[in-house]
Design a protein around this motif. Structure first.
Motif, PDB file in Angstrom:
ATOM      1  N   TRP A   1      34.510  33.375  39.834  1.00  0.00           N
ATOM      2  CA  TRP A   1      34.939  34.071  41.047  1.00  0.00           C
ATOM      3  C   TRP A   1      35.616  33.131  42.044  1.00  0.00           C
TER       4      TRP A   1
ATOM      5  N   PHE B   1      39.695  31.776  44.255  1.00  0.00           N
ATOM      6  CA  PHE B   1      39.966  31.740  45.694  1.00  0.00           C
ATOM      7  C   PHE B   1      40.390  30.351  46.173  1.00  0.00           C
TER       8      PHE B   1
ATOM      9  N   TRP C   1      43.060  36.285  38.208  1.00  0.00           N
ATOM     10  CA  TRP C   1      42.280  37.332  37.544  1.00  0.00           C
ATOM     11  C   TRP C   1      43.049  37.815  36.296  1.00  0.00           C
TER      12      TRP C   1
ATOM     13  N   TRP D   1      44.984  43.622  35.381  1.00  0.00           N
ATOM     14  CA  TRP D   1      45.044  42.820  36.594  1.00  0.00           C
ATOM     15  C   TRP D   1      46.422  42.273  36.924  1.00  0.00           C
TER      16      TRP D   1
ATOM     17  N   TRP E   1      48.811  44.157  40.953  1.00  0.00           N
ATOM     18  CA  TRP E   1      48.109  45.324  41.476  1.00  0.00           C
ATOM     19  C   TRP E   1      49.082  46.414  41.890  1.00  0.00           C
TER      20      TRP E   1
ATOM     21  N   HIS F   1      32.441  43.418  36.227  1.00  0.00           N
ATOM     22  CA  HIS F   1      33.221  43.692  37.427  1.00  0.00           C
ATOM     23  C   HIS F   1      34.151  44.870  37.177  1.00  0.00           C
TER      24      HIS F   1
ATOM     25  N   GLU G   1      36.987  46.285  39.343  1.00  0.00           N
ATOM     26  CA  GLU G   1      37.907  46.427  40.479  1.00  0.00           C
ATOM     27  C   GLU G   1      38.736  47.678  40.195  1.00  0.00           C
TER      28      GLU G   1
ATOM     29  N   LYS H   1      29.611  45.006  39.654  1.00  0.00           N
ATOM     30  CA  LYS H   1      30.200  44.830  40.993  1.00  0.00           C
ATOM     31  C   LYS H   1      31.454  45.697  41.009  1.00  0.00           C
TER      32      LYS H   1
ATOM     33  N   VAL I   1      39.839  47.571  46.617  1.00  0.00           N
ATOM     34  CA  VAL I   1      40.835  46.893  47.435  1.00  0.00           C
ATOM     35  C   VAL I   1      42.056  47.802  47.604  1.00  0.00           C
TER      36      VAL I   1
ATOM     37  N   HIS J   1      31.870  46.599  46.671  1.00  0.00           N
ATOM     38  CA  HIS J   1      32.733  45.962  47.674  1.00  0.00           C
ATOM     39  C   HIS J   1      33.760  46.984  48.171  1.00  0.00           C
ATOM     40  N   GLU J   2      34.131  46.847  49.422  1.00  0.00           N
ATOM     41  CA  GLU J   2      35.123  47.732  50.064  1.00  0.00           C
ATOM     42  C   GLU J   2      34.704  49.201  50.021  1.00  0.00           C
TER      43      GLU J   2
ATOM     44  N   GLU K   1      29.290  44.913  50.065  1.00  0.00           N
ATOM     45  CA  GLU K   1      29.995  43.957  50.912  1.00  0.00           C
ATOM     46  C   GLU K   1      30.176  44.645  52.279  1.00  0.00           C
TER      47      GLU K   1
ATOM     48  N   GLU L   1      34.120  35.381  51.229  1.00  0.00           N
ATOM     49  CA  GLU L   1      35.441  35.170  50.617  1.00  0.00           C
ATOM     50  C   GLU L   1      36.479  34.751  51.668  1.00  0.00           C
TER      51      GLU L   1
HETATM   52  C1  NOJ Z   1      37.666  41.717  47.002  1.00  0.00           C
HETATM   53  C2  NOJ Z   1      36.228  41.431  46.772  1.00  0.00           C
HETATM   54  O1  NOJ Z   1      35.517  41.390  47.973  1.00  0.00           O
HETATM   55  C3  NOJ Z   1      36.129  40.128  46.020  1.00  0.00           C
HETATM   56  O2  NOJ Z   1      34.785  39.740  45.883  1.00  0.00           O
HETATM   57  C4  NOJ Z   1      36.820  40.280  44.700  1.00  0.00           C
HETATM   58  O3  NOJ Z   1      36.799  39.061  44.028  1.00  0.00           O
HETATM   59  C5  NOJ Z   1      38.271  40.721  44.892  1.00  0.00           C
HETATM   60  N1  NOJ Z   1      38.333  41.844  45.739  1.00  0.00           N
HETATM   61  C6  NOJ Z   1      38.925  41.064  43.571  1.00  0.00           C
HETATM   62  O4  NOJ Z   1      38.365  42.226  43.056  1.00  0.00           O
END
Ligand code: NOJ
Ligand code: CA
Length: 704
Positions: free
Chosen positions: A307, A311, A318, A373, A376, A413, A415, A443, A447, A483-484, A502, A508
């Motif tokens: 992860w 960043f 990704w 990925w 996006w 994960h 997303e 998770k 986003v 998250h989000e 989150e 992050e």
């Molecule tokens: C935002 C999330 O808060 C973060 O943890 C994640 O790595 C990225 N989106 C990619 O999904």
């Protein structure tokens, strides 16, 4: 469970519009409910004899009918309840749920409408909600507006974030009513489509906190957000008053309600001791009990993840391949070369599994493992995330075996890039795939703007979506970290598989602008009142220039403070966010992360002031060990840690992870000491915290 039905104050018979009062069990909070001359329900609230909310209106405006005026009170019911319950995980093994409840039954005529207002008055605050019973003239309601008002009594200090329908990833402002408009104006930088339109008020979000000049703290949020949009607040700054503001859908509708219906609870946690705000379980108490008979499959845990690599330097991705641009229609990824910068590959994940196994970390999260990925935006146009298709360099089978052999869990994960509708379509396939491959936690991520439905992240539809995902996950015995998603409102009591969310500006952002030390001194007073946060503590390398000279961001923290966050930001799901190689640079400090539990039998808030400092002690649910965490803002401070919570007469050893004398979040973040001292319940530790610093302490019974 113990219900004590007190004699009903007033029978549910004809009753005129006389004010009804009820007090909290201790008598410190007093609520008055009435209808005014127009038949509009109003309420007011006093704490220790001082007004907290002055006469404020209540009401719901619908297309088919309005529940705003013309009401008379037809009856009231009052009961006192004193019971306790045992959460599957949390800050306390036992939670007392002690309140006086007042139900006010209202009726309006021409056409006839029925409404019940239900208030629960606890010693630490108030919850109330609207209940629309089954009734002859209204079967369903297209809700346009909720009029709930909170009329405060002075130019209080507010701790809040800007109003936004789609994100709560902001830093908090500390500002008075009189300064709010000027403070927020430059902060409203998000596209207009994501924001409440200017309507003469300044919009903010819950959970938020107020502090009065005479030292009363008021936390304002909601509980049990189900089938309804999340609440924002329109602030009338000169009037020092707030009104509920619900995210609309594209037709301007707030919610579609089928009667009978109960809204979420509006919550006010109130105390003149800031520690009580942190300790309050009011929001959990207002949620329904656990929905599952068997909770043995729900396991609080610590995890590391593929992860932070993505960043740190904007190098790792990704996405598996860079070739997609040349081949936008490609569906067979095995025909594409890897870009060589894709950490979600089998060999790398095995390294993380090895590290987790060596250090007793329960699980490994892997982001970027699945197809979709590449881009996006392109994805959003002509690509789809597939939640059951791994990239060619991620070998699901051998990773399952590798992890299982080493006793490590894998966290999947998902997303969605906010294509929540498509995620729902894939959900059963995705969860089946997880179970087949041994994953027991997911998770999720949302986003970007919600497509293709043009819904908002805080809208009724999205609230329903995330609740649905948590419920379906439970059917598969899967734990969820979203998250989000819309901010939490204590639903983790009902669905304890929903370990964390989150829904705020998390760790992050240390790679996207950084978080000042005060940020984690206000989150527990605000965001965390709704439920645990996947904040991702454990950052040991706090300077982004370490990876990339061009990056100047630096986390507002010392290393020792990162350890304290495991106590001050309680969650049954705690990440150790940094790279294994950084933990290997500081193995003695990492020891604390190995040791610290994520589930507690008791918690004592020892010192607290919003945005400034927090000191908390917690007892491990599975041993006699206690842990203490103390953090400060960017001012150095001396925490006073009174150990009288320890059982009298018993000897303990405290291992203290502290900022070194010359530590400073900016210039010397990695300077720490570890020392041990003998302690017992008579001891008061004076613990120095560096600017942006903290201390973490493990207290174990001394061997005899
Ligand atoms: C935002 C999330 O808060 C973060 O943890 C994640 O790595 C990225 N989106 C990619 O999904
Ligand atoms: Ca996020």
């Amino acid at each position: 469970m113990r219900f004590i039905a007190l004699p009903t104050l007033l029978a549910a018979a004809a009753l005129s519009a006389a004010a009804t009062s009820v007090s909290s069990p201790s008598g410190e909070l007093v609520l008055d409910v009435d209808v005014d001359n127009a038949g509009t329900p109003v309420y007011s609230l006093a704490y220790k004899g001082r007004p907290v909310i002055s006469r404020s209106v209540l009401g719901l405006e619908g297309k088919e009918a309005s529940f705003t005026s013309g009401f008379t009170v037809t009856g009231t019911d009052t009961i006192t309840v004193d019971r306790s319950w045992q959460p599957v995980w949390g800050e306390y093994a036992d939670v007392r749920d002690h309140f006086r409840e007042l139900a006010v039954h209202l009726r309006a005529d021409n056409p006839a409408r029925l409404l019940t207002l239900r208030f629960r008055l606890f010693d630490d605050g108030l919850g109330f909600r609207y209940e629309l019973p089954r009734q002859d003239n209204v079967n369903y309601l297209t809700l346009m507006k909720e009029n709930t008002q909170f009329d405060f009594t002075g130019d209080h200090t507010l701790y809040c974030i800007p109003g936004d329908y789609d994100t709560d990833e902001f830093l908090f402002s500390e500002v008075r009513f009189s300064g709010l408009e000027d403070e927020m104006a430059p902060r409203l930088t998000r596209p207009a489509a994501n924001r409440p339109a200017a309507n003469g008020a300044t919009c903010i979000q819950t959970p938020m906190l107020l502090k009065t000049d005479d030292g009363t703290y008021i936390s304002l949020h909601e509980a049990a957000l189900v089938g309804y949009p999340a609440m924002l607040l329109d602030v009338d700054c000169p009037e020092q008053s707030m009104t509920a503001h619900l995210a609309p859908d594209r037709l301007g509708v707030s919610a579609y309600l089928q009667l009978p219906f109960a809204t979420p609870w509006r919550t006010l946690i109130i105390s003149d001791d800031a520690r009580d705000i942190l300790a309050s379980q009011l929001i959990l108490n207002l949620n329904e009990p656990c929905a599952f008979d068997d909770t043995s499959w729900i396991k609080p845990m610590k995890f590391i993840g593929v992860w932070w690599e993505m960043f740190t330097g904007n190098v790792k991705t990704w996405a598996y391949s860079d070739d997609y641009r040349a081949k936008p229609g490609i569906t067979d990824y095995s025909a594409l070369p890897s870009n060589g910068r894709h950490p979600a590959n089998t060999a790398n994940v095995m390294k993380y599994i090895d590290f987790a196994a060596r250090h007793g970390i329960d699980a490994v999260l892997v982001e970027g493992w699945n197809e979709g990925w590449e881009d996006w935006r392109a994805y959003r146009k002509n690509r789809q995330f597939l939640f059951d298709k791994a990239y060619p360099d991620f070998d699901v089978d051998s990773l399952r075996r590798y992890a299982t052999d080493r006793g490590v869990q894998l966290i999947m994960h998902h997303e969605t890039a906010s294509n929540a509708a498509d995620y729902e379509r894939q959900l059963d396939r995705a969860f089946s795939f997880m179970k087949q491959n041994g994953y027991n936690a997911v998770k999720t991520g949302y986003v970007g703007d919600i497509i293709p439905r043009s819904e908002h992240h805080t809208s009724q539809w999205m609230v329903d979506h995330v609740n649905y995902v948590a419920g379906r996950a439970a059917d598969y015995h899967i734990m969820v970290d979203s998250h989000e998603a819309p901010r939490p409102t204590g639903l983790c009591r009902t669905y304890p598989n929903w370990l964390a969310q989150e829904s705020a500006r998390g760790g992050e952002y240390e790679a996207m602008g950084s978080n000042p030390p005060s940020h984690t001194c206000i989150l527990p007073f605000t965001r965390l009142k709704g439920g645990p946060m996947d904040y991702t503590p454990g950052l040991f390398e706090t300077r982004l220039s370490y990876y990339n000279e061009g990056k100047t961001y630096q986390a507002g923290t010392t290393l020792a403070r990162q350890l304290a966050l495991y106590l001050t930001m309680p969650s049954p799901l705690q990440m150790a966010c940094d790279l294994p190689e950084n933990y290997e640079r500081f193995p003695d400090a990492f020891r604390f992360i190995e040791d610290v539990p994520v589930d507690w039998s008791d918690s004592r808030y020892l010192e607290a002031e919003p945005n400034r400092y927090i000191t908390v002690a917690r007892r491990d649910k599975h041993s006699d060990d206690w842990y203490v965490g103390a953090i400060t803002d960017d001012n150095a401070r001396e925490a006073l840690i009174d150990l009288s919570f320890l059982p009298e007469g018993r000897k303990y050893v405290a291992t203290i992870y502290e900022d070194a004398k010359d530590a400073h979040w900016k210039d010397n973040p990695q300077a720490y000491n570890i020392r041990t001292v003998k302690v017992d319940s008579r001891k008061k530790l004076r613990q120095r915290l560096a600017p942006g610093g903290g201390a973490a302490i493990r207290i174990t019974p001394a061997e005899i």
